[in-house]
Scaffold this active site. Structure first.
Site, PDB file in Angstrom:
ATOM      1  CG  HIS A 134       4.365  11.190  -3.200  1.00  0.00           C
ATOM      2  ND1 HIS A 134       5.006  12.178  -2.488  1.00  0.00           N
ATOM      3  CD2 HIS A 134       4.259  11.663  -4.470  1.00  0.00           C
ATOM      4  CE1 HIS A 134       5.268  13.211  -3.279  1.00  0.00           C
ATOM      5  NE2 HIS A 134       4.812  12.911  -4.492  1.00  0.00           N
ATOM      6  CB  CYS A 161       8.066  12.592  -6.654  1.00  0.00           C
ATOM      7  SG  CYS A 161       6.816  13.646  -7.425  1.00  0.00           S
ATOM      8  CD  GLU A 197       5.107  10.160   0.753  1.00  0.00           C
ATOM      9  OE1 GLU A 197       4.103  10.785   0.374  1.00  0.00           O
ATOM     10  OE2 GLU A 197       5.982   9.739  -0.039  1.00  0.00           O
TER      11      GLU A 197
END
Length: 396
Positions: free
Chosen positions: A359, A269, A361
Protein backbone atom coordinates in the site's frame (compact mmCIF):
# COMPACT_ATOMS: atom_id res chain seq x y z
CA UNK A 1 -9.24 31.39 23.25
CA UNK A 2 -11.11 28.25 24.23
CA UNK A 3 -8.98 25.65 25.98
CA UNK A 4 -8.72 22.27 24.25
CA UNK A 5 -11.16 19.63 25.39
CA UNK A 6 -9.83 17.23 28.01
CA UNK A 7 -8.58 13.86 26.82
CA UNK A 8 -11.27 11.26 26.33
CA UNK A 9 -11.56 8.83 29.20
CA UNK A 10 -12.47 5.25 28.39
CA UNK A 11 -15.99 4.68 29.56
CA UNK A 12 -16.09 2.88 32.87
CA UNK A 13 -18.33 -0.17 32.84
CA UNK A 14 -18.66 -3.55 34.40
CA UNK A 15 -16.16 -6.02 33.01
CA UNK A 16 -17.83 -8.55 30.75
CA UNK A 17 -16.21 -11.95 30.15
CA UNK A 18 -15.37 -12.81 26.56
CA UNK A 19 -13.78 -15.74 24.74
CA UNK A 20 -12.03 -16.11 21.40
CA UNK A 21 -12.43 -19.57 19.83
CA UNK A 22 -10.21 -20.69 16.94
CA UNK A 23 -11.42 -23.31 14.48
CA UNK A 24 -8.76 -25.78 15.67
CA UNK A 25 -10.26 -25.65 19.16
CA UNK A 26 -7.80 -23.39 20.95
CA UNK A 27 -9.46 -20.73 23.08
CA UNK A 28 -8.40 -17.47 24.71
CA UNK A 29 -10.39 -15.93 27.54
CA UNK A 30 -10.49 -12.22 28.27
CA UNK A 31 -12.88 -9.30 28.55
CA UNK A 32 -15.27 -7.72 26.08
CA UNK A 33 -13.78 -4.75 24.23
CA UNK A 34 -16.09 -2.64 22.13
CA UNK A 35 -19.53 -4.10 21.54
CA UNK A 36 -20.68 -7.29 23.25
CA UNK A 37 -22.21 -10.17 21.34
CA UNK A 38 -20.68 -12.49 18.77
CA UNK A 39 -18.75 -12.23 15.53
CA UNK A 40 -17.01 -14.55 13.10
CA UNK A 41 -14.17 -14.11 10.65
CA UNK A 42 -10.67 -15.10 9.67
CA UNK A 43 -8.16 -14.51 12.48
CA UNK A 44 -5.14 -12.54 11.19
CA UNK A 45 -2.46 -10.50 12.94
CA UNK A 46 -1.28 -6.96 12.24
CA UNK A 47 2.26 -5.95 13.25
CA UNK A 48 1.76 -2.18 13.10
CA UNK A 49 2.51 -0.23 16.26
CA UNK A 50 0.34 2.69 15.15
CA UNK A 51 -2.32 3.49 12.59
CA UNK A 52 -5.09 1.38 14.08
CA UNK A 53 -7.82 3.77 12.88
CA UNK A 54 -6.71 3.42 9.27
CA UNK A 55 -6.50 -0.35 9.73
CA UNK A 56 -9.99 -0.66 11.16
CA UNK A 57 -11.54 1.39 8.33
CA UNK A 58 -9.62 -0.37 5.53
CA UNK A 59 -12.22 -2.28 3.44
CA UNK A 60 -9.61 -4.98 2.72
CA UNK A 61 -10.17 -6.25 6.29
CA UNK A 62 -13.81 -7.14 5.57
CA UNK A 63 -14.69 -10.45 7.30
CA UNK A 64 -11.40 -10.62 9.19
CA UNK A 65 -10.81 -10.59 12.94
CA UNK A 66 -7.68 -8.49 13.43
CA UNK A 67 -5.21 -9.32 16.21
CA UNK A 68 -2.91 -6.42 17.08
CA UNK A 69 0.59 -7.59 18.03
CA UNK A 70 1.49 -4.26 19.67
CA UNK A 71 0.55 -4.69 23.33
CA UNK A 72 -1.23 -1.37 23.94
CA UNK A 73 -3.85 -0.07 21.54
CA UNK A 74 -6.12 2.97 21.76
CA UNK A 75 -3.78 5.53 23.29
CA UNK A 76 -4.45 8.15 20.58
CA UNK A 77 -8.21 7.68 20.64
CA UNK A 78 -10.38 8.21 17.57
CA UNK A 79 -10.79 11.27 15.37
CA UNK A 80 -12.93 12.28 12.39
CA UNK A 81 -10.10 12.81 9.88
CA UNK A 82 -8.19 9.53 9.59
CA UNK A 83 -10.89 7.11 8.42
CA UNK A 84 -10.05 5.36 5.15
CA UNK A 85 -13.72 4.67 4.40
CA UNK A 86 -17.14 5.46 5.81
CA UNK A 87 -17.13 2.71 8.43
CA UNK A 88 -15.12 0.12 10.33
CA UNK A 89 -14.81 -3.03 8.22
CA UNK A 90 -13.05 -5.53 10.49
CA UNK A 91 -15.27 -8.36 11.68
CA UNK A 92 -13.73 -8.30 15.15
CA UNK A 93 -10.86 -6.75 17.08
CA UNK A 94 -8.36 -8.34 19.47
CA UNK A 95 -6.02 -6.36 21.75
CA UNK A 96 -3.99 -7.16 24.80
CA UNK A 97 -3.98 -3.94 26.81
CA UNK A 98 -6.55 -1.25 25.86
CA UNK A 99 -5.42 2.25 26.75
CA UNK A 100 -7.35 3.61 29.71
CA UNK A 101 -7.00 7.19 28.46
CA UNK A 102 -6.98 8.57 24.91
CA UNK A 103 -4.28 11.24 24.84
CA UNK A 104 -4.05 13.15 21.57
CA UNK A 105 -5.13 16.68 20.65
CA UNK A 106 -7.03 15.36 17.61
CA UNK A 107 -8.96 12.73 19.54
CA UNK A 108 -12.71 13.24 19.91
CA UNK A 109 -13.59 9.91 21.56
CA UNK A 110 -12.02 6.67 22.65
CA UNK A 111 -11.44 3.67 20.43
CA UNK A 112 -13.66 1.62 22.72
CA UNK A 113 -16.51 4.09 22.28
CA UNK A 114 -16.18 3.98 18.50
CA UNK A 115 -16.19 0.19 18.45
CA UNK A 116 -19.36 0.23 20.56
CA UNK A 117 -20.96 2.90 18.33
CA UNK A 118 -20.35 0.82 15.20
CA UNK A 119 -21.21 -2.51 16.81
CA UNK A 120 -17.78 -4.09 16.44
CA UNK A 121 -17.31 -7.01 18.82
CA UNK A 122 -13.83 -7.30 20.33
CA UNK A 123 -11.86 -8.91 23.12
CA UNK A 124 -9.06 -7.61 25.33
CA UNK A 125 -6.82 -8.92 28.07
CA UNK A 126 -5.59 -12.01 26.22
CA UNK A 127 -2.03 -13.03 25.41
CA UNK A 128 -1.83 -11.69 21.84
CA UNK A 129 1.78 -12.85 21.58
CA UNK A 130 0.74 -16.46 22.17
CA UNK A 131 -2.16 -16.06 19.73
CA UNK A 132 0.14 -14.61 17.06
CA UNK A 133 2.65 -17.42 17.49
CA UNK A 134 -0.17 -19.92 17.12
CA UNK A 135 -1.37 -18.30 13.88
CA UNK A 136 2.19 -18.19 12.52
CA UNK A 137 2.62 -21.90 13.19
CA UNK A 138 -0.85 -23.12 12.18
CA UNK A 139 -1.83 -20.41 9.69
CA UNK A 140 -4.66 -17.90 9.54
CA UNK A 141 -7.93 -19.62 10.42
CA UNK A 142 -11.56 -18.97 11.19
CA UNK A 143 -12.49 -17.79 14.66
CA UNK A 144 -15.29 -16.36 16.70
CA UNK A 145 -15.45 -13.84 19.54
CA UNK A 146 -18.26 -14.31 22.04
CA UNK A 147 -19.27 -12.16 25.01
CA UNK A 148 -22.32 -11.37 27.10
CA UNK A 149 -25.38 -13.46 26.25
CA UNK A 150 -23.50 -15.06 23.31
CA UNK A 151 -21.39 -17.12 25.74
CA UNK A 152 -22.64 -20.69 25.75
CA UNK A 153 -21.23 -24.20 25.84
CA UNK A 154 -17.66 -24.45 24.53
CA UNK A 155 -18.48 -27.27 22.10
CA UNK A 156 -21.35 -25.29 20.62
CA UNK A 157 -19.17 -22.21 20.14
CA UNK A 158 -16.52 -24.27 18.34
CA UNK A 159 -19.12 -25.86 16.09
CA UNK A 160 -20.43 -22.43 15.11
CA UNK A 161 -16.92 -21.25 14.25
CA UNK A 162 -16.33 -24.31 12.10
CA UNK A 163 -19.58 -23.66 10.26
CA UNK A 164 -18.65 -20.07 9.38
CA UNK A 165 -17.49 -19.27 5.82
CA UNK A 166 -13.82 -19.53 4.86
CA UNK A 167 -11.81 -16.75 3.21
CA UNK A 168 -10.61 -19.00 0.41
CA UNK A 169 -13.16 -18.76 -2.38
CA UNK A 170 -14.81 -15.66 -0.90
CA UNK A 171 -16.01 -13.07 -3.44
CA UNK A 172 -16.14 -9.89 -1.35
CA UNK A 173 -15.03 -6.85 -3.34
CA UNK A 174 -18.56 -5.90 -4.49
CA UNK A 175 -19.69 -5.93 -0.83
CA UNK A 176 -17.32 -3.10 0.10
CA UNK A 177 -17.08 -1.08 -3.13
CA UNK A 178 -19.07 2.02 -4.00
CA UNK A 179 -22.39 1.44 -5.75
CA UNK A 180 -22.33 4.82 -7.49
CA UNK A 181 -19.49 6.43 -9.42
CA UNK A 182 -17.94 9.56 -7.93
CA UNK A 183 -15.11 11.93 -8.78
CA UNK A 184 -12.13 13.04 -6.72
CA UNK A 185 -11.02 16.28 -8.42
CA UNK A 186 -7.40 17.10 -9.18
CA UNK A 187 -5.60 19.40 -6.77
CA UNK A 188 -4.55 22.44 -8.77
CA UNK A 189 -4.21 22.08 -12.52
CA UNK A 190 -5.80 18.97 -13.99
CA UNK A 191 -3.23 16.98 -15.96
CA UNK A 192 -4.76 13.53 -16.34
CA UNK A 193 -7.97 11.56 -15.95
CA UNK A 194 -7.88 8.13 -14.31
CA UNK A 195 -10.62 5.53 -14.15
CA UNK A 196 -10.24 3.79 -10.77
CA UNK A 197 -12.02 0.48 -10.24
CA UNK A 198 -13.11 0.37 -6.61
CA UNK A 199 -12.51 -3.11 -5.20
CA UNK A 200 -12.31 -1.78 -1.63
CA UNK A 201 -10.38 1.44 -2.22
CA UNK A 202 -8.89 3.40 0.68
CA UNK A 203 -9.69 7.11 0.73
CA UNK A 204 -6.05 8.19 0.69
CA UNK A 205 -5.33 6.44 -2.62
CA UNK A 206 -7.30 8.76 -4.95
CA UNK A 207 -6.09 11.64 -2.79
CA UNK A 208 -2.46 10.75 -3.57
CA UNK A 209 -3.32 10.79 -7.27
CA UNK A 210 -5.27 14.05 -6.97
CA UNK A 211 -2.20 15.67 -5.39
CA UNK A 212 -0.40 14.93 -8.66
CA UNK A 213 -2.96 16.66 -10.85
CA UNK A 214 -5.09 13.58 -11.57
CA UNK A 215 -8.88 13.71 -11.72
CA UNK A 216 -9.97 10.31 -10.39
CA UNK A 217 -13.26 8.73 -11.43
CA UNK A 218 -13.98 6.01 -8.85
CA UNK A 219 -16.21 3.31 -10.36
CA UNK A 220 -18.08 0.32 -8.86
CA UNK A 221 -16.37 -3.08 -8.78
CA UNK A 222 -18.75 -4.54 -11.37
CA UNK A 223 -18.08 -1.78 -13.94
CA UNK A 224 -17.51 -2.90 -17.50
CA UNK A 225 -14.68 -2.01 -19.84
CA UNK A 226 -17.06 0.39 -21.57
CA UNK A 227 -17.81 2.06 -18.23
CA UNK A 228 -14.10 2.68 -17.65
CA UNK A 229 -13.53 4.16 -21.09
CA UNK A 230 -16.67 6.30 -20.91
CA UNK A 231 -14.66 8.73 -18.74
CA UNK A 232 -11.95 8.94 -21.44
CA UNK A 233 -9.14 7.93 -19.10
CA UNK A 234 -5.45 8.56 -19.58
CA UNK A 235 -4.84 5.70 -17.18
CA UNK A 236 -6.68 2.91 -15.37
CA UNK A 237 -6.22 1.99 -11.72
CA UNK A 238 -7.37 -1.15 -9.87
CA UNK A 239 -7.52 -0.77 -6.07
CA UNK A 240 -6.98 -2.91 -3.01
CA UNK A 241 -9.84 -5.02 -1.70
CA UNK A 242 -10.88 -8.12 0.27
CA UNK A 243 -11.46 -11.72 -0.73
CA UNK A 244 -9.96 -14.38 -2.94
CA UNK A 245 -8.64 -13.09 -6.30
CA UNK A 246 -9.54 -16.46 -7.84
CA UNK A 247 -13.16 -15.30 -7.74
CA UNK A 248 -12.55 -12.03 -9.66
CA UNK A 249 -13.12 -13.34 -13.19
CA UNK A 250 -15.06 -10.23 -14.25
CA UNK A 251 -12.35 -7.85 -13.08
CA UNK A 252 -9.64 -9.99 -14.72
CA UNK A 253 -11.46 -9.78 -18.06
CA UNK A 254 -11.73 -5.99 -17.70
CA UNK A 255 -8.01 -5.75 -16.93
CA UNK A 256 -7.23 -7.81 -20.04
CA UNK A 257 -9.30 -5.37 -22.08
CA UNK A 258 -7.24 -2.48 -20.70
CA UNK A 259 -4.00 -4.28 -21.57
CA UNK A 260 -5.26 -4.96 -25.11
CA UNK A 261 -5.97 -1.26 -25.62
CA UNK A 262 -2.54 -0.29 -24.30
CA UNK A 263 -3.84 2.16 -21.69
CA UNK A 264 -1.43 2.75 -18.78
CA UNK A 265 -2.43 0.48 -15.90
CA UNK A 266 -1.53 0.63 -12.19
CA UNK A 267 -2.76 -1.85 -9.58
CA UNK A 268 -2.41 -2.02 -5.82
CA UNK A 269 -2.89 -5.12 -3.63
CA UNK A 270 -6.02 -6.86 -4.99
CA UNK A 271 -5.32 -4.93 -8.19
CA UNK A 272 -1.87 -6.53 -8.31
CA UNK A 273 -3.40 -9.98 -8.02
CA UNK A 274 -5.91 -9.20 -10.78
CA UNK A 275 -3.13 -7.96 -13.07
CA UNK A 276 -1.25 -11.16 -12.31
CA UNK A 277 -4.23 -13.26 -13.31
CA UNK A 278 -4.84 -11.13 -16.41
CA UNK A 279 -1.26 -11.84 -17.49
CA UNK A 280 -1.75 -15.58 -17.00
CA UNK A 281 -0.24 -16.14 -13.56
CA UNK A 282 -2.00 -17.98 -10.76
CA UNK A 283 -2.70 -16.82 -7.21
CA UNK A 284 -2.54 -18.68 -3.92
CA UNK A 285 -3.40 -18.17 -0.26
CA UNK A 286 -0.52 -17.34 2.07
CA UNK A 287 -0.16 -19.26 5.32
CA UNK A 288 -0.76 -16.20 7.48
CA UNK A 289 -0.31 -13.23 5.15
CA UNK A 290 1.39 -9.85 5.53
CA UNK A 291 -0.32 -7.17 7.59
CA UNK A 292 1.29 -4.14 9.18
CA UNK A 293 3.30 -1.04 8.33
CA UNK A 294 6.82 -2.40 8.79
CA UNK A 295 7.26 -4.95 5.99
CA UNK A 296 10.61 -4.88 4.09
CA UNK A 297 10.32 -5.01 0.29
CA UNK A 298 13.08 -4.73 -2.31
CA UNK A 299 12.56 -2.89 -5.57
CA UNK A 300 14.54 -5.31 -7.73
CA UNK A 301 14.99 -2.76 -10.51
CA UNK A 302 16.89 -0.33 -8.27
CA UNK A 303 18.03 -2.55 -5.38
CA UNK A 304 16.43 -0.16 -2.90
CA UNK A 305 14.77 -1.65 0.18
CA UNK A 306 11.52 -0.01 1.25
CA UNK A 307 9.63 -0.31 4.52
CA UNK A 308 6.04 -0.72 3.42
CA UNK A 309 2.42 -1.10 4.55
CA UNK A 310 0.75 -4.44 3.82
CA UNK A 311 -2.63 -6.09 4.11
CA UNK A 312 -2.92 -9.23 2.04
CA UNK A 313 -3.55 -12.92 2.55
CA UNK A 314 -3.18 -13.94 -1.12
CA UNK A 315 -0.28 -13.55 -3.53
CA UNK A 316 0.66 -13.89 -7.21
CA UNK A 317 2.50 -17.04 -8.23
CA UNK A 318 5.11 -15.70 -10.68
CA UNK A 319 8.74 -16.82 -11.15
CA UNK A 320 11.38 -14.69 -9.45
CA UNK A 321 14.36 -15.94 -11.44
CA UNK A 322 13.40 -14.98 -14.98
CA UNK A 323 11.33 -12.77 -17.24
CA UNK A 324 8.05 -14.47 -18.13
CA UNK A 325 6.43 -14.58 -21.55
CA UNK A 326 2.71 -13.82 -21.34
CA UNK A 327 -0.10 -13.15 -23.85
CA UNK A 328 0.73 -9.45 -23.38
CA UNK A 329 4.50 -9.71 -23.76
CA UNK A 330 7.29 -9.98 -21.27
CA UNK A 331 6.68 -9.49 -17.54
CA UNK A 332 9.11 -9.31 -14.63
CA UNK A 333 8.69 -9.50 -10.87
CA UNK A 334 9.66 -5.96 -9.85
CA UNK A 335 9.34 -6.17 -6.06
CA UNK A 336 9.83 -8.99 -3.57
CA UNK A 337 9.25 -9.35 0.18
CA UNK A 338 12.56 -9.85 1.96
CA UNK A 339 10.97 -11.90 4.73
CA UNK A 340 9.70 -14.76 2.57
CA UNK A 341 10.33 -13.98 -1.15
CA UNK A 342 6.63 -13.41 -1.87
CA UNK A 343 5.96 -11.51 -5.11
CA UNK A 344 5.24 -7.89 -4.20
CA UNK A 345 5.11 -6.28 -7.63
CA UNK A 346 4.86 -6.89 -11.37
CA UNK A 347 6.25 -4.86 -14.27
CA UNK A 348 5.14 -5.45 -17.86
CA UNK A 349 7.94 -4.76 -20.33
CA UNK A 350 5.94 -4.56 -23.57
CA UNK A 351 2.71 -2.89 -22.43
CA UNK A 352 2.33 0.08 -20.05
CA UNK A 353 1.33 -1.76 -16.89
CA UNK A 354 2.71 -2.32 -13.40
CA UNK A 355 1.43 -3.15 -9.93
CA UNK A 356 2.48 -3.67 -6.33
CA UNK A 357 1.08 -5.91 -3.64
CA UNK A 358 1.53 -3.41 -0.80
CA UNK A 359 0.00 0.00 0.00
CA UNK A 360 2.00 3.02 -1.21
CA UNK A 361 -0.67 5.52 -0.15
CA UNK A 362 0.87 5.39 3.36
CA UNK A 363 -2.32 5.47 5.40
CA UNK A 364 -1.18 4.35 7.83
CA UNK A 365 2.41 3.63 7.04
CA UNK A 366 5.78 4.93 5.86
CA UNK A 367 6.16 7.06 2.72
CA UNK A 368 8.95 5.01 1.15
CA UNK A 369 6.73 3.89 -1.75
CA UNK A 370 5.15 7.24 -2.69
CA UNK A 371 7.27 7.26 -5.86
CA UNK A 372 4.92 4.68 -7.37
CA UNK A 373 2.27 7.35 -7.93
CA UNK A 374 4.91 9.42 -9.73
CA UNK A 375 5.75 6.37 -11.83
CA UNK A 376 2.08 6.14 -12.83
CA UNK A 377 2.19 9.78 -13.90
CA UNK A 378 5.32 9.10 -15.96
CA UNK A 379 3.58 6.15 -17.59
CA UNK A 380 0.63 8.35 -18.60
CA UNK A 381 3.02 10.99 -19.93
CA UNK A 382 4.70 8.37 -22.04
CA UNK A 383 8.13 9.09 -20.59
CA UNK A 384 8.39 6.28 -18.07
CA UNK A 385 12.16 6.00 -17.74
CA UNK A 386 11.73 3.02 -15.42
CA UNK A 387 10.01 0.94 -18.11
CA UNK A 388 12.39 2.13 -20.80
CA UNK A 389 15.37 1.11 -18.72
CA UNK A 390 13.88 -2.33 -18.11
CA UNK A 391 13.13 -2.87 -21.77
CA UNK A 392 16.60 -1.76 -22.84
CA UNK A 393 18.14 -4.12 -20.32
CA UNK A 394 16.10 -7.02 -21.64
CA UNK A 395 17.07 -6.28 -25.25
CA UNK A 396 20.73 -6.32 -24.24
Amino acid sequence: MTAPAPTTQRRRRERTPAVLVLEDGRTFRGEAYGATGETFGEAVFNTGMSGYQETLTDPSYHRQVVVMTAPQIGNTGWNDEDDESKRIWVAGYVVRDPARVASNWRSTRSLDEELVRQGVVGISGIDTRALTRHLRERGAMRCGIFSGEALTDQAELLARVQQSPEMKGADLCAEVATTEAYVVPAVGEKKFTVAALDLGIKGMTPQRMAERGIEVHVLPANSTLEDLYAVQPDGVFFSNGPGDPATADHQVAVAQGVLERGTPFFGICFGNQILGRALGFGTYKLKYGHRGINQPVQDRTTGKVEVTAHNHGFAVNAPLDRVSDTPFGRVEVSHVCLNDDVVEGLQALDVPAFSVQYHPEAAAGPHDAAYLFDRFVELMRGDDKHSAKLMEGQRA
